[in-house]
Design an enzyme around this catalytic site. Structure first.
Site, short mmCIF file in Angstrom:
data_model
loop_
_atom_site.label_atom_id
_atom_site.label_comp_id
_atom_site.label_asym_id
_atom_site.label_seq_id
_atom_site.Cartn_x
_atom_site.Cartn_y
_atom_site.Cartn_z
N CYS A 2 -17.05 43.64 -4.56
CA CYS A 2 -17.85 43.69 -5.78
C CYS A 2 -19.31 43.98 -5.44
CB CYS A 2 -17.75 42.35 -6.51
SG CYS A 2 -16.06 41.77 -6.79
N ARG A 50 -17.39 43.62 -10.90
CA ARG A 50 -16.17 43.22 -10.20
C ARG A 50 -15.24 44.37 -9.92
NH1 ARG A 50 -11.03 39.58 -12.07
NH2 ARG A 50 -10.31 39.03 -9.98
N VAL A 53 -9.20 42.64 -6.83
CA VAL A 53 -8.27 42.80 -5.71
C VAL A 53 -7.28 41.64 -5.66
CG1 VAL A 53 -8.09 42.90 -3.19
CG2 VAL A 53 -9.90 44.17 -4.37
N ASN A 77 -19.39 38.85 -3.15
CA ASN A 77 -18.89 40.16 -2.76
C ASN A 77 -18.18 39.99 -1.43
OD1 ASN A 77 -18.54 42.89 -2.02
ND2 ASN A 77 -20.62 43.02 -1.21
N GLY A 78 -16.87 40.22 -1.38
CA GLY A 78 -16.18 40.12 -0.11
C GLY A 78 -14.75 39.64 -0.24
N GLU A 79 -14.20 39.22 0.90
CA GLU A 79 -12.85 38.68 0.97
C GLU A 79 -12.82 37.57 2.01
OE1 GLU A 79 -10.30 39.43 -0.89
OE2 GLU A 79 -11.07 41.24 -1.87
N ASP A 102 -9.91 34.11 -4.11
CA ASP A 102 -10.71 33.50 -3.05
C ASP A 102 -12.11 33.14 -3.53
OD1 ASP A 102 -11.39 36.19 -3.29
OD2 ASP A 102 -11.81 36.44 -1.17
N SER A 377 -9.52 50.13 7.93
CA SER A 377 -10.21 51.15 8.72
C SER A 377 -10.57 50.62 10.11
CB SER A 377 -11.49 51.58 7.98
OG SER A 377 -12.17 52.58 8.69
N GLY A 378 -10.72 51.54 11.07
CA GLY A 378 -10.88 51.17 12.48
C GLY A 378 -12.30 51.08 12.97
#
Length: 614
Positions: A2, A50, A53, A77-79, A102, A377-378
Site C-alpha cells: 500500500c 490500499r 493482498v 505498507n508491507g507484509e 497482517d 523477484s530475485g
C-alpha cells in the site's frame, strides 16, 4: 502492499485541513488502487491507499483498535511473513482478532509489546501508529529498507509518507534542492545516500530504524544493524543452512489471497526462487506457477557479450520453463515505448533514476499486473552473496570509492564550472564513502583480505542494494503490483554476511555457496551459468533517440538542465560515436545511452516538479 501519508501538528487543529490530507493521500493512488481511507484528529492526520493482498474484505486502513481508554490507529505498507506465528502468540496472551490480515497482527503486536514489537517482525514494512491517549506517533521501517518511508521534520510539525510526492503535496514542503541534493543527483545518482531524500526539506527514516514523535520532539533509534561474528560452520553445513533459510523464506512469501507469480530471467537467482515455488505449489496442490520474463525487440540481433553481461537470457528462460513446467508469459518492448516511459518512471521515483532500466521495469510490471497482483523477484542476491564483477576485481577492491561509481571523475567533468565549484562533487562522494567505511562492523582477528571483503559486502548491502530496492518498489507500486524479495530476509542476510569469503566463493565461483546450496534444486547448466544482470535494450535506435533528444535540448537553449552541465562537453560526447556507446558511468548497465536518458530525466524532473535550486 500500500501507500500511506500523514502529519503531526502541535500548533494547529488538523480537522480544519482534511482537504490537504485528501490531496496527500491521493498522490499515492497507484500504490493502492483498491481502496482509500483517512483518519483525522486535532493533532494527527493519517491517509492510506490500499492494495488488497491478504483478507481483502476486512483489512481496510487506517485501522483502529480500542483497548480500555486508549485508541490506536495504524497505517501500514508491507507484509509480515510470520503473521500467523505472531497471531498465535498474541492469542496466547489474551489478545483477540477480528480479521485474518497482517495489519491487525502488526497493530495488536504494538499494543502488546510497544516499540519492541519490530524486533519480532519478519517481513517488509513501513508503518505509523498513533496512540490517542499518549498523544504519540510511532513509525518504523523494515531492517533492509525494502519498503520506503520519507519524513520532514519542521518546527511543531512532522510530515511523513511512502513517497516524496505525498510530502510535497503538503503546503509546507517545497521542491527545493541545495548543493547536497545536486551532488546526490550528479555524482551519486541514481543511487542515494541512505537517509537523504535529495529535496532540502525531506529525509528518509533509515532501514532498521524507528521514530517516536511527541510534543517534546522526535526521537529516532536503530533497532537492527549488520553485526560481525565468527562463522564456525564448514562449507557443507553452511550450504545446508543457506538452503534451509532460503526455502523457508520463499515458502513464507508465497502466501497470498490474490494471484501470484515469479519473475524469471533464467539466471541463478530467479531460477532458484521459481524452482522452490514450483516445489511448494506441488506439495500444497496449488497448481502451476506462472512466470514472467522481459526482453526487447531485436535484442537477439544486437546483443554483444561482455564482462558485465556475458550471455543473453532468452535461451535460459526456455530451459527453465521446460524443466519446471511453469505457465510462462514473455513480455517484449520496443524503443519508442522505452522512450515514452522515461517520464513516467521519473514520476514514480519523484527523481531521475536508472533511465531505461527503470522504464522497462515499470512497463514490465504493468504487463504482469494484468495477470497477477503479487510477484516474487530475485533482487539482492548479488549484494548479499558477492555476485557482482566488482567483488572479484582488484581495481574495484582497491579503488577507494564505491565500486559501482568508478567514473566519478568523468561525471564531475560533465558539470558546469559554477555548479562543480558549489557542490564539490568529488569531495562529496569521498565524504559519503568515508561515512560508509566508518559504519562497517569489523571482526577482531580478521586478516586484511577478509576485512576488505567484509567492507565490500557491507557497502553493497547498505549502499548499492537500496538503489535496486527503490527501483523495484517505485516501478512496481506505480502500477499497483506487490513485489516480494526473498533474498532480503534479514535472517538470511545476517547469516550470509558472516560467511568467510573463501566459503562464499566455494568451488572458486561467484556466489559459490548459494550454488552449492541449490544442488538438486536446479539443473547444473543453470546452476553454474555465469551471472547476467537485468536485461536492457541493445538496440542502437535507443541510443540514437535519446542522444537526439539531448542535442535538441541543447539547441533549444531553454532547458533548466543547461546551467547545471558543461554543454560543450555533453555535445562532444553526443557527437562522438565511440564515447556515446562505450561510456560506463554507473553500475553494470548504465553507459552512453543511459547517460543521455538520465540527463533527459533530470530535465523532466526539474520542469515537472518546478524544482527550486538554492
Amino acid at each position: 502492499m500500500c501507500g500511506f501519508t500523514g502529519w503531526i501538528d502541535w500548533t494547529d487543529d488538523l480537522t480544519k485541513h482534511a482537504a490537504i490530507l485528501e490531496r496527500m493521500t491521493e498522490t499515492l493512488s497507484n500504490r493502492g488502487p483498491d481502496a482509500s481511507g483517512t483518519w483525522i484528529s486535532p493533532n494527527c492526520a493519517l491517509g492510506h491507499r490500499r492494495l488488497s493482498v491478504i483478507d481483502p474484505a476486512n483489512g481496510a486502513q487506517p485501522m483502529i483498535r480500542v483497548s480500555g481508554d486508549d485508541t490506536y490507529v495504524v497505517v501500514y505498507n508491507g507484509e509480515l511473513y510470520n503473521a500467523l506465528e505472531l497471531k498465535r502468540e498474541l492469542e496466547g496472551r489474551g489478545r483477540r482478532f477480528t480479521t485474518t490480515c497482517d495489519t491487525e497482527v502488526l497493530l495488536v503486536a504494538y499494543m502488546e509489546w510497544g516499540p519492541s514489537c519490530v524486533e519480532k517482525f519478519n517481513g517488509i514494512f513501513a508503518f505509523a501508529i498513533w496512540d490517542t491517549q499518549e498523544q504519540q506517533l510511532f513509525l518504523a521501517r523494515d531492517r533492509l529498507g525494502v519498503k520506503p518511508l520519507f519524513i520532514a521534520k519542521q518546527l511543531g510539525r512532522f510530515i511523513f509518507g511512502s513517497e516524496p510526492k505525498s510530502l510535497l503535496a503538503h503546503p509546507s514542503v517545497k521542491a527545493e534542492v541545495g548543493p547536497e541534493g545536486l551532488a546526490e543527483i550528479f555524482i551519486l545518482g541514481p543511487a542515494r545516500t541512505p537517509g537523504h531524500g535529495v529535496y532540502r526539506d525531506i529525509s528518509e527514516l533509515l532501514p532498521g530504524h524507528c521514530a517516536t514523535v511527541t510534543r517534546s520532539g522526535v526521537s529516532i533509534t536503530q533497532y537492527w544493524r549488520l553485526e560481525s561474528r565468527p562463522h564456525t560452520e564448514d562449507a557443507e553445513k553452511t550450504a545446508q543452512t543457506v538452503g534451509e533459510l532460503l526455502k523457508d523464506t520463499v515458502e513464507r512469501q508465497l502466501v497470498s489471497d490474490v494471484p501470484l507469480c515469479t519473475l524469471l530471467s533464467g539466471g541463478l537467482d530467479s531460477s532458484a526462487l521459481t524452482s522452490l515455488a514450483v516445489r511448494y505449489y506441488e506439495q500444497t496442490g496449488q497448481g502451476a506457477v506462472h512466470t514472467f520474463s522481459v526482453d526487447y525487440v531485436d535484442n537477439d540481433k544486437h546483443f554483444k557479450a561482455h564482462d558485465f553481461q556475458p550471455n543473453a537470457d532468452a535461451p535460459w528462460i526456455e530451459r527453465m520453463n521446460a524443466y519446471l513446467g511453469t505457465i510462462h508469459h514473455p513480455v517484449q518492448f520496443d524503443t519508442p515505448e522505452l522512450i515514452t516511459a522515461l517520464r513516467e518512471a521519473m514520476l514514480a521515483r519523484d527523481l531521475p533514476g536508472m533511465a531505461d532500466v527503470d522504464a522497462s521495469l515499470l512497463l514490465f510490471c504493468r504487463e504482469i499486473k494484468k495477470e497477477a497482483t503479487v510477484a516474487i523477484s530475485g533482487e539482492a542476491a548479488d549484494e548479499i552473496f558477492g555476485g557482482y564483477p566488482w567483488f572479484h576485481r582488484e581495481e574495484s577492491l582497491n579503488s577507494n570509492t564505491f565500486p559501482w561509481s568508478l567514473a566519478s571523475g568523468m561525471r564531475a567533468g560533465l558539470l558546469s564550472q559554477d555548479v562543480a565549484a558549489w557542490i564539490r562533487p568529488l569531495e562529496y562522494i569521498g565524504d559519503r564513502y568515508s561515512d560508509a567505511l566508518s559504519e562497517v562492523p569489523h571482526l577482531n582477528g580478521e586478516d586484511e583480505a577478509a576485512a576488505r571483503m567484509r567492507i565490500m559486502s557491507y557497502l553493497n548491502i547498505t549502499r548499492f542494494m537500496p538503489t535496486l530496492l527503490d527501483r523495484k518498489d517505485r516501478m512496481s507500486m506505480a502500477v499497483g503490483l506487490e513485489v516480494r524479495v526473498p533474498y532480503c530476509d534479514h535472517r538470511l542476510v545476517d547469516y550470509v554476511f558472516n560467511i568467510p569469503w573463501e566459503i562464499k566463493t566455494a568451488g572458486d565461483r561467484e556466489k559459490g555457496i548459494l550454488r552449492r546450496s541449490l544442488e538438486g534444486v536446479l539443473p547444473n547448466d543453470v546452476l553454474y551459468r555465469k551471472k547476467s544482470p537485468y536485461p536492457k535494450t541493445h538496440n542502437p535506435n535507443y541510443l540514437d533517440a535519446v542522444r537526439t533528444q539531448v542535442l535538441d535540448l541543447i539547441h533549444e537553449g531553454t532547458s533548466p538542465l543547461l546551467p547545471l552541465i558543461d554543454v560543450k562537453k555533453i555535445r562532444e560526447i553526443a557527437e562522438s560515436e565511440s564515447a556515446s556507446t562505450n561510456l560506463p558511468w554507473f553500475g553494470q548497465l548504465m553507459s552512453g545511452p543511459q547517460l543521455f536518458a538520465y540527463l533527459l530525466q533530470i530535465d523532466m524532473w526539474l520542469r515537472e516538479y518546478k524544482v527550486s535550486i538554492r
